[in-house]
Design an enzyme around this catalytic site. Sequence first.
Site, PDB file in Angstrom:
ATOM      1  N   HIS A 233       0.857  -1.189   0.000  1.00 31.63           N
ATOM      2  CA  HIS A 233       0.000   0.000   0.000  1.00 31.63           C
ATOM      3  C   HIS A 233       0.894   1.239   0.000  1.00 31.63           C
ATOM      4  O   HIS A 233       1.882   1.288   0.721  1.00 31.63           O
ATOM      5  CB  HIS A 233      -0.881  -0.007   1.260  1.00 31.63           C
ATOM      6  CG  HIS A 233      -1.929   1.047   1.260  1.00 31.63           C
ATOM      7  ND1 HIS A 233      -1.667   2.369   1.522  1.00 31.63           N
ATOM      8  CD2 HIS A 233      -3.250   0.964   1.009  1.00 31.63           C
ATOM      9  CE1 HIS A 233      -2.794   3.059   1.430  1.00 31.63           C
ATOM     10  NE2 HIS A 233      -3.780   2.236   1.127  1.00 31.63           N
ATOM     11  N   CYS A 271      -3.828   2.559  -4.606  1.00 33.92           N
ATOM     12  CA  CYS A 271      -4.727   3.400  -3.811  1.00 33.92           C
ATOM     13  C   CYS A 271      -4.761   4.782  -4.448  1.00 33.92           C
ATOM     14  O   CYS A 271      -3.812   5.562  -4.317  1.00 33.92           O
ATOM     15  CB  CYS A 271      -4.247   3.474  -2.361  1.00 33.92           C
ATOM     16  SG  CYS A 271      -5.298   4.554  -1.357  1.00 33.92           S
ATOM     17  N   ASP A 351     -12.639   2.946  -0.885  1.00 38.35           N
ATOM     18  CA  ASP A 351     -11.837   3.256   0.294  1.00 38.35           C
ATOM     19  C   ASP A 351     -12.441   4.467   0.982  1.00 38.35           C
ATOM     20  O   ASP A 351     -12.803   5.450   0.333  1.00 38.35           O
ATOM     21  CB  ASP A 351     -10.400   3.527  -0.148  1.00 38.35           C
ATOM     22  CG  ASP A 351      -9.418   3.424   0.999  1.00 38.35           C
ATOM     23  OD1 ASP A 351      -9.819   2.965   2.087  1.00 38.35           O
ATOM     24  OD2 ASP A 351      -8.250   3.796   0.796  1.00 38.35           O
ATOM     25  N   HIS A 352     -12.539   4.389   2.256  1.00 37.17           N
ATOM     26  CA  HIS A 352     -13.077   5.475   3.096  1.00 37.17           C
ATOM     27  C   HIS A 352     -14.441   5.927   2.559  1.00 37.17           C
ATOM     28  O   HIS A 352     -14.907   5.468   1.536  1.00 37.17           O
ATOM     29  CB  HIS A 352     -12.121   6.662   3.200  1.00 37.17           C
ATOM     30  CG  HIS A 352     -10.748   6.252   3.638  1.00 37.17           C
ATOM     31  ND1 HIS A 352      -9.655   7.066   3.590  1.00 37.17           N
ATOM     32  CD2 HIS A 352     -10.282   5.069   4.135  1.00 37.17           C
ATOM     33  CE1 HIS A 352      -8.594   6.417   4.035  1.00 37.17           C
ATOM     34  NE2 HIS A 352      -8.946   5.207   4.363  1.00 37.17           N
TER      35      HIS A 352
END
Length: 391
Positions: A233, A271, A351-352
């Site tokens: 990541h 990401c 994500d989030h």
Amino acid sequence: MIESFRWYGPNDAVSLRDIRQAGAVNIVSALHHVPNGEVWEIEEIKAHQKLIEAAGLQWGVVESVPIHEDIKQRVGNFQHYINNYKQTLKNLASCGIHTVCYNFMPVLDWTRTHLYKTLGDGSTALAFQIDAMCAFDLCILKRAQAKEEYTPDEVDAAEKYFDSLDAAAIDELTKSIIAGLPGAEEGYTLDQFNQRIQAYKHLSKQDLQQHLILFLQELVPTLEAVDLRMCIHPDDPPQSLFGIPRVVSTAEDLDVFFSAVPSVYNGLTFCTGSFGVRADNDLDAMFSKHASRIHFLHFRSTQRDGNGNFYEANHLEGDVDMFSMVKAALNEEATRKKSGRPDWAIPMRPDHGHQMLDDLNKLTNPGYSAIGRLRGLAEIRGLALAISRTL
Ligand code: DNO
């Protein structure tokens, strides 16, 4: 893309049933209760897996098996921890789990200064404010070398910011930064944190890069033998913090790492939110250069202000061109499918997410409330469907 959702385990305020209703089929999870550095025993993995399967879902990705600080610094018991790490990977593969996300950020995992920034529509977002970070470093942590590392303007802005805080705000800022965000596995007191940082004083960026390369070189034979894909990541945020180097922030960092350890098992978690914080990261170019080793996708967007601050935007807004990212992912899947790669379908999680609607009244893991992520997943799903019809 395999629609995935992160689940923090039985104590997560978001249940497996919620996740199923969001339409995800794949769970991203970890054994958060196992101390960093210890082996994940097969029985423990199976017990967790059973909970997930009983809910009609699959545990497809581990995020994360954390890397012990001794491995990052190559001190103390690092060889013992590497051996444990390999054993954990073998155990996971024997249970049918073949994708592992991890990071190599020293001391801290992901970091934000504000966990509940209120947006115009009343939802809240995670945010990073540079003055607040410097204020913490200079005025709360009082790190020895900090003053020399910032410009006079930065010091001035940080001191002004600090003066505007009352005791409760100082406490909140401190907790946001060092108490450990969900999944970070380790939280610290100020003293512990200072000590951990000092341990890096003599390590350069090249040293840390070398430690990462040596670690992966040692893992590759195991990865190949048990068919397990590691996917690192990126640093979040993608920049040095507290004067300590970070080595997975830029296109150049990726080039160094992947050319030193070219096995496809040495992979990447792409990401978009982490890489997207830097205006000098060309996400399309980074994606296409390393596409074949992208084993996991984290899709989210951030909004920069040009002065080093950012907040997390809605998934289809902000600085990340999500259309382009989804298209790149679908194209990569098609390429893999054509070449007969069994791992052609790439797990993707939204994500989030913003804290919104009912979740505003609940205590959830910052960034990991249900509804904001459900919105993100639904938007990305729609985008993917539309793009796939045109390919
Ligand atoms: C934050 C996450 C990170 C990530 C780790 C991977 O939301 O993306 O905590 O799980 O850095 O090891």
